[in-house]
Design a protein around this motif. Structure first.
Motif, PDB file in Angstrom:
ATOM      1  N   VAL A 217       0.827  -1.207   0.000  1.00  0.00           N
ATOM      2  CA  VAL A 217       0.000   0.000   0.000  1.00  0.00           C
ATOM      3  C   VAL A 217       0.866   1.264   0.000  1.00  0.00           C
ATOM      4  N   ARG A 218       1.946   1.249   0.712  1.00  0.00           N
ATOM      5  CA  ARG A 218       2.810   2.439   0.796  1.00  0.00           C
ATOM      6  C   ARG A 218       3.679   2.577  -0.466  1.00  0.00           C
TER       7      ARG A 218
ATOM      8  N   PHE B 181      -3.421  -5.061   7.331  1.00  0.00           N
ATOM      9  CA  PHE B 181      -2.803  -3.763   7.520  1.00  0.00           C
ATOM     10  C   PHE B 181      -2.427  -3.590   8.985  1.00  0.00           C
ATOM     11  N   SER B 182      -1.213  -3.148   9.244  1.00  0.00           N
ATOM     12  CA  SER B 182      -0.768  -2.902  10.612  1.00  0.00           C
ATOM     13  C   SER B 182      -1.527  -1.717  11.200  1.00  0.00           C
TER      14      SER B 182
ATOM     15  N   ARG C  56      -3.406   3.965  10.841  1.00  0.00           N
ATOM     16  CA  ARG C  56      -3.379   5.320  11.392  1.00  0.00           C
ATOM     17  C   ARG C  56      -2.769   6.309  10.406  1.00  0.00           C
ATOM     18  N   ASP C  57      -1.640   5.919   9.779  1.00  0.00           N
ATOM     19  CA  ASP C  57      -0.929   6.843   8.894  1.00  0.00           C
ATOM     20  C   ASP C  57      -1.729   7.151   7.629  1.00  0.00           C
ATOM     21  N   LEU C  58      -2.360   6.130   7.047  1.00  0.00           N
ATOM     22  CA  LEU C  58      -3.075   6.315   5.784  1.00  0.00           C
ATOM     23  C   LEU C  58      -4.568   6.558   5.980  1.00  0.00           C
TER      24      LEU C  58
ATOM     25  N   THR D 182      -5.364   2.537  -3.660  1.00  0.00           N
ATOM     26  CA  THR D 182      -4.477   1.985  -4.686  1.00  0.00           C
ATOM     27  C   THR D 182      -3.463   1.063  -4.023  1.00  0.00           C
ATOM     28  N   VAL D 183      -3.384  -0.165  -4.524  1.00  0.00           N
ATOM     29  CA  VAL D 183      -2.480  -1.168  -3.953  1.00  0.00           C
ATOM     30  C   VAL D 183      -1.648  -1.778  -5.071  1.00  0.00           C
TER      31      VAL D 183
END
Length: 415
Positions: free
Chosen positions: A340-341, A383-384, A389-391, A400-401
């Motif tokens: 994801v990132r 997802f962690s 939290r970040d996204l 988008t992955v």
């Protein structure tokens, strides 16, 4: 435990206690002044007589060849062949009825095979009686003698071998200290917790310093917290002693955490043998991929060399197994491998998805992602908490992955 083994007459607990009382382990016990650790390491080939280490030979300590076991018209083991190395911790892993406990009991001589051979440390034990084999065994139901104290349970095999009282007392003290029960020797099994009873059963199995330790789902009757703690203790003890160990389990997490190698079984056959990392990251069959860990399976088609058509999307893979163009396949992908990132226009296998729903599972969340181009095609992603939290991932949003090509496992679709 396997259904075919469990279905035989008599209660499982009574039968296993009877199984234990049937044999006296034939391992050579330690001499006076020799510790359990020293004796077990010598049995495993890890030390010389003076305690100095020797290199592992690498050859098979236990060799099972073409083993067949039937119960009436039902074939529980179908020509099983397997090598186990000295000092190795091997897990037989599979669903109920796959044959894993039957294989363990055949190795012990408790359920003799109909065909094939078994060799242990170079000796043919195919038709050896139970008492003539060199092993210790721990059952799921503990199989402790309720009328004997902890000390007498642990020393049972040594008494049968007519050891002196002082030697037995010293050995029992050492074993109880080894499993963390140094002050529990005077108690009876009913006065102990489940975890403590299983430690007693383990100490008893090690009393005669066998060269092979067999564990038949030893943790399945315990609650989750005790199970995790005891599995770490068993693994640490096995490494300290260096005793060759085979454990039966249906719990994939146990096998991944404890084993040097895992033998995945299904319907009386071995599907795959490998290290935990190999079995998890490189499953050779769809059954292994699905049984060991979570896996998303997607229907696709080979569209070219290392190219796949997934719905309306065209994606790449690192290994297409040499399958021809147009071949229908199933793609396997672990939930934690969905990226994801840092996904941009240059990232391979970039897909637009819709977050259909999210399950909160504590330290991570599991999401169902549906392809924007075809909502019938869905991915499972883990997802962690940090990523969530970040996204700020939420249900209903577009996300988008990317599907890393090296993470896609391609299996030919069964006709």
């Amino acid at each position: 435990m396997d259904a075919e083994a469990e279905s035989r007459t008599g209660s499982a607990a009574h039968r296993r206690t009877a199984d234990y009382s049937r044999f006296t382990i034939s391992a050579v016990g330690p001499t006076a002044g020799e510790s359990v650790v020293q004796m077990a390491q010598q049995q495993a080939g890890r030390t010389r007589g003076n305690g100095d280490p020797v290199p592992a030979a690498g050859s098979a300590f236990l060799r099972v060849t073409d083993l067949v076991k039937s119960f009436g018209s039902f074939t529980a083991l179908k020509h099983i062949s397997l090598d186990v190395r000295a000092g190795e911790f091997v897990c037989f892993l599979g669903p109920s009825g796959c044959g894993k406990t039957t294989l363990l009991r055949a190795i012990a001589g408790l359920d003799p095979q109909n065909g094939g051979t078994i060799h242990q440390n170079g000796r043919d034990i195919t038709h050896a009686p139970v008492a003539g084999r060199d092993f210790g065994i721990v059952f799921q139901s503990y199989a402790l003698f309720p009328h004997l104290t902890v000390e007498r349970n642990v020393g049972y095999g040594l008494v049968n071998r007519q050891r002196g009282k002082a030697e037995i007392a010293a050995r029992v003290r050492e074993l109880l200290a080894l499993v963390g029960l140094h002050d529990q020797g005077h108690k009876y099994p009913v006065q102990l917790s489940g975890g403590q009873q299983q430690r007693v059963a383990l100490a008893r199995a090690l009393a005669t310093s066998p060269s092979l330790l067999l564990l038949d789902e030893p943790l399945s009757a315990l609650d989750a917290r005790v199970r995790v703690r005891l599995r770490d203790e068993i693994k640490a003890l096995q490494r300290r002693l260096g005793v060759t160990t085979i454990m039966v389990t249906h719990d994939q997490e146990e096998a991944l955490a404890m084993a040097d190698r895992i033998v995945v079984m299904n319907e009386g056959l071995i599907e795959q043998v490998g290290t935990p990392a190999e079995v998890y990251r490189h499953p050779t069959t769809p059954f292994v991929a699905d049984f060991v860990g979570a896996m998303t399976f997607l229907d696709a088609e080979i569209s070219g060399p290392k190219r796949l058509r997934l719905g309306e999307a065209e994606i790449s893979c690192s290994d297409d197994r040499g399958l021809m163009q147009g071949t229908p396949v199933r793609i396997g992908l672990r939930p934690e491998e969905i990226r994801v990132r840092n996904v941009d226009g240059m990232t391979p296998n970039r897909l637009s998805t819709h977050v259909a729903f999210i399950d909160f599972l504590g330290s991570f969340c599991r999401a169902r992602l549906e392809l924007e181009a075809d909502r019938s095609v869905a991915l499972t992603a883990d997802f962690s908490a940090n990523l969530m939290r970040d996204l700020k991932v939420e249900e209903g949003q577009m996300l988008t992955v990317a599907l890393p090509p090296e993470s896609l496992r391609v299996f030919a679709k069964a006709s």
